[in-house]
Scaffold this motif. Structure first.
Motif, PDB file in Angstrom:
ATOM      1  N   PHE A  23      39.251  35.383  27.261  1.00  0.00           N
ATOM      2  CA  PHE A  23      40.475  36.117  27.585  1.00  0.00           C
ATOM      3  C   PHE A  23      40.727  37.209  26.553  1.00  0.00           C
ATOM      4  CE2 PHE A  23      41.812  31.682  29.116  1.00  0.00           C
ATOM      5  CZ  PHE A  23      41.253  31.866  30.376  1.00  0.00           C
ATOM      6  N   GLU A  28      37.918  37.882  31.246  1.00  0.00           N
ATOM      7  CA  GLU A  28      38.688  37.216  32.296  1.00  0.00           C
ATOM      8  C   GLU A  28      40.160  37.288  31.921  1.00  0.00           C
ATOM      9  OE1 GLU A  28      37.422  33.220  33.429  1.00  0.00           O
ATOM     10  OE2 GLU A  28      35.505  33.604  32.462  1.00  0.00           O
ATOM     11  N   ALA A  29      40.999  37.076  32.926  1.00  0.00           N
ATOM     12  CA  ALA A  29      42.439  36.956  32.686  1.00  0.00           C
ATOM     13  C   ALA A  29      42.813  35.482  32.820  1.00  0.00           C
ATOM     14  CB  ALA A  29      43.220  37.778  33.704  1.00  0.00           C
ATOM     15  N   ALA A  30      43.752  35.027  32.033  1.00  0.00           N
ATOM     16  CA  ALA A  30      44.194  33.634  32.108  1.00  0.00           C
ATOM     17  C   ALA A  30      44.767  33.367  33.500  1.00  0.00           C
ATOM     18  CB  ALA A  30      45.231  33.357  31.034  1.00  0.00           C
ATOM     19  N   PRO A  31      44.248  32.352  34.216  1.00  0.00           N
ATOM     20  CA  PRO A  31      44.680  32.117  35.597  1.00  0.00           C
ATOM     21  C   PRO A  31      46.009  31.376  35.735  1.00  0.00           C
ATOM     22  CG  PRO A  31      42.958  30.573  35.010  1.00  0.00           C
ATOM     23  CD  PRO A  31      43.116  31.515  33.844  1.00  0.00           C
ATOM     24  N   THR A  32      46.501  30.758  34.663  1.00  0.00           N
ATOM     25  CA  THR A  32      47.765  30.025  34.718  1.00  0.00           C
ATOM     26  C   THR A  32      48.612  30.388  33.501  1.00  0.00           C
ATOM     27  OG1 THR A  32      46.986  28.107  33.472  1.00  0.00           O
ATOM     28  CG2 THR A  32      46.649  28.054  35.884  1.00  0.00           C
ATOM     29  N   LEU A  86      48.396  28.855  40.001  1.00  0.00           N
ATOM     30  CA  LEU A  86      47.605  29.914  40.621  1.00  0.00           C
ATOM     31  C   LEU A  86      48.379  30.723  41.655  1.00  0.00           C
ATOM     32  CD1 LEU A  86      44.241  27.994  41.102  1.00  0.00           C
ATOM     33  CD2 LEU A  86      44.818  29.643  39.313  1.00  0.00           C
ATOM     34  N   ARG A 116      54.213  36.973  36.478  1.00  0.00           N
ATOM     35  CA  ARG A 116      53.046  37.783  36.847  1.00  0.00           C
ATOM     36  C   ARG A 116      53.469  39.251  36.846  1.00  0.00           C
ATOM     37  NH1 ARG A 116      48.472  35.149  38.689  1.00  0.00           N
ATOM     38  NH2 ARG A 116      48.863  33.070  39.480  1.00  0.00           N
ATOM     39  N   HIS A 120      48.727  39.665  36.745  1.00  0.00           N
ATOM     40  CA  HIS A 120      48.320  38.964  35.523  1.00  0.00           C
ATOM     41  C   HIS A 120      49.530  38.288  34.880  1.00  0.00           C
ATOM     42  CE1 HIS A 120      44.331  40.754  35.510  1.00  0.00           C
ATOM     43  NE2 HIS A 120      44.906  41.900  35.842  1.00  0.00           N
ATOM     44  N   TRP A 121      49.305  37.104  34.329  1.00  0.00           N
ATOM     45  CA  TRP A 121      50.364  36.412  33.614  1.00  0.00           C
ATOM     46  C   TRP A 121      50.684  37.154  32.320  1.00  0.00           C
ATOM     47  CZ3 TRP A 121      53.403  33.133  35.786  1.00  0.00           C
ATOM     48  CH2 TRP A 121      52.954  32.350  36.843  1.00  0.00           C
TER      49      TRP A 121
END
Length: 131
Positions: A23, A28-32, A86, A116, A120-121
């Motif tokens: 990250f 990648e982007a943090a999914p949560t 998610l 979001r 993205h979070w």
């Protein structure tokens, strides 16, 4: 910066590069919301201010961020979470972040709010908690 093979500061037990390092590097982007919280803790631990700024909501992000070099972030305990999955638009993560400053141990207890932003979070701010 953490070594790619050493354990990630976030406490999940994976090597840094496979955990929060992906990250931080932008692979990648943090999914949560929880994974964003963990990656932000790791960013504090490794001194990655650019990542902290990138993952801070534009309405609450400080113009500049300087980390105190005498602060060592040592452990993260996740106490609870709501939303932040998610398919959610917002969420909270309550945690205790353990650190030492000038050799003295201390703990930051916070309930963080995430939303979001453009898919993205991002971290918005803290919801006050008792220590």
């Amino acid at each position: 910066m953490a070594s790619r093979n050493q354990p990630c500061p976030c406490g999940l037990g994976q090597p840094y590069d496979e955990c929060c390092g992906r990250f931080h590097a932008g692979r990648e982007a943090a999914p949560t919301a929880e994974l964003l919280m963990r990656s932000r803790f790791s960013a504090f631990a490794v001194g990655d201010t650019a990542y902290l700024q990138r993952t801070w909501h534009p309405t609450t992000r400080p113009r500049q961020l300087r980390l105190d070099p005498t602060t060592e972030w040592t452990r993260l305990d996740i106490l609870g979470r709501s939303g932040g999955g998610l398919f959610d638009a917002e969420g909270t993560v309550e945690f205790r972040a353990h650190y030492t400053e000038h050799g003295q141990p201390d703990v930051l207890h916070e309930n963080s709010r995430f939303v979001r932003d453009n898919g993205h979070w991002v971290y918005v701010g803290s919801i006050p908690t008792e220590r």
